[in-house]
Design a protein around this motif. Structure first.
Motif, PDB file in Angstrom:
ATOM      1  N   SER A  72       0.833  -1.210   0.000  1.00 37.54           N
ATOM      2  CA  SER A  72       0.000   0.000   0.000  1.00 37.54           C
ATOM      3  C   SER A  72       0.862   1.253   0.000  1.00 37.54           C
ATOM      4  CB  SER A  72      -0.941   0.023   1.205  1.00 37.54           C
ATOM      5  OG  SER A  72      -1.897  -1.000   1.097  1.00 37.54           O
ATOM      6  N   GLU A  73       1.925   1.234   0.810  1.00 32.65           N
ATOM      7  CA  GLU A  73       2.814   2.402   0.870  1.00 32.65           C
ATOM      8  C   GLU A  73       3.590   2.582  -0.439  1.00 32.65           C
ATOM      9  OE1 GLU A  73       4.090   2.748   5.503  1.00 32.65           O
ATOM     10  OE2 GLU A  73       4.643   0.884   4.468  1.00 32.65           O
ATOM     11  N   ILE A  74       4.065   1.496  -1.002  1.00 29.12           N
ATOM     12  CA  ILE A  74       4.765   1.574  -2.289  1.00 29.12           C
ATOM     13  C   ILE A  74       3.815   2.102  -3.360  1.00 29.12           C
ATOM     14  CG2 ILE A  74       5.851   0.230  -4.130  1.00 29.12           C
ATOM     15  CD1 ILE A  74       6.973  -1.618  -1.928  1.00 29.12           C
ATOM     16  N   LEU A  78       4.154   5.478  -5.674  1.00 27.95           N
ATOM     17  CA  LEU A  78       4.212   5.379  -7.133  1.00 27.95           C
ATOM     18  C   LEU A  78       3.011   6.038  -7.816  1.00 27.95           C
ATOM     19  CD1 LEU A  78       5.504   1.728  -7.602  1.00 27.95           C
ATOM     20  CD2 LEU A  78       6.776   3.855  -7.933  1.00 27.95           C
ATOM     21  N   GLY A  79       2.017   6.429  -7.032  1.00 28.65           N
ATOM     22  CA  GLY A  79       0.857   7.104  -7.611  1.00 28.65           C
ATOM     23  C   GLY A  79      -0.208   6.165  -8.139  1.00 28.65           C
ATOM     24  N   THR A  80      -0.349   5.014  -7.491  1.00 23.19           N
ATOM     25  CA  THR A  80      -1.377   4.052  -7.884  1.00 23.19           C
ATOM     26  C   THR A  80      -1.987   3.473  -6.619  1.00 23.19           C
ATOM     27  OG1 THR A  80      -1.835   2.179  -9.369  1.00 23.19           O
ATOM     28  CG2 THR A  80       0.222   2.073  -8.105  1.00 23.19           C
ATOM     29  N   LEU A  85      -0.894  -2.261  -8.159  1.00 24.26           N
ATOM     30  CA  LEU A  85       0.504  -2.605  -7.920  1.00 24.26           C
ATOM     31  C   LEU A  85       0.689  -4.118  -7.856  1.00 24.26           C
ATOM     32  CD1 LEU A  85       3.386  -1.454  -7.180  1.00 24.26           C
ATOM     33  CD2 LEU A  85       2.716  -1.931  -4.823  1.00 24.26           C
ATOM     34  N   GLU A  86      -0.153  -4.787  -7.108  1.00 23.43           N
ATOM     35  CA  GLU A  86      -0.023  -6.236  -6.956  1.00 23.43           C
ATOM     36  C   GLU A  86      -0.300  -6.972  -8.269  1.00 23.43           C
ATOM     37  OE1 GLU A  86      -2.433  -7.027  -3.496  1.00 23.43           O
ATOM     38  OE2 GLU A  86      -0.833  -6.350  -2.153  1.00 23.43           O
ATOM     39  N   LEU A  87      -1.222  -6.467  -9.061  1.00 21.55           N
ATOM     40  CA  LEU A  87      -1.455  -7.073 -10.383  1.00 21.55           C
ATOM     41  C   LEU A  87      -0.231  -6.916 -11.275  1.00 21.55           C
ATOM     42  CD1 LEU A  87      -5.143  -5.995 -11.084  1.00 21.55           C
ATOM     43  CD2 LEU A  87      -4.298  -8.329 -10.735  1.00 21.55           C
TER      44      LEU A  87
END
Length: 99
Positions: A72-74, A78-80, A85-87
């Protein structure tokens, strides 16, 4: 502008967290002039491939630069969002702790 800054990070921001003016010249291969010289045959395919390489590189750098952060923090940095992100991690075979 967002894409320009993202590419600067992907292609060599000096410290991996901040983009400095010296990082921007490395983007010349993505300039309007270079795109005008790109062959039209399969041009969209080439752009998509370049985008995928840049995206994967950015994600791998983020994981190695921020090993202690949650997904969540990453994602926020990154703006998403976490789900996107996980996908993308799954798509590129990225596993945290193995980068």
């Amino acid at each position: 502008l967002e894409n320009l800054l993202e590419r600067a990070l992907v292609l060599g921001a000096s410290d991996g967290e901040f983009v400095e003016s010296g990082d921007l010249p490395s983007l010349s291969r993505f300039s309007a002039a270079s795109l005008e010289r790109m062959p039209l045959e399969e041009g969209l395919k080439r752009l998509a491939e370049e985008h995928a390489r840049a995206e994967e590189s950015l994600l791998r750098r983020a994981v190695s630069s921020w090993p202690g952060l949650s997904n969540s923090e990453i994602a926020t940095r990154l703006g998403t969002n976490r789900r996107v992100l996980e996908l993308r991690f799954k798509h590129y075979g990225i596993v945290k702790g193995h980068e």
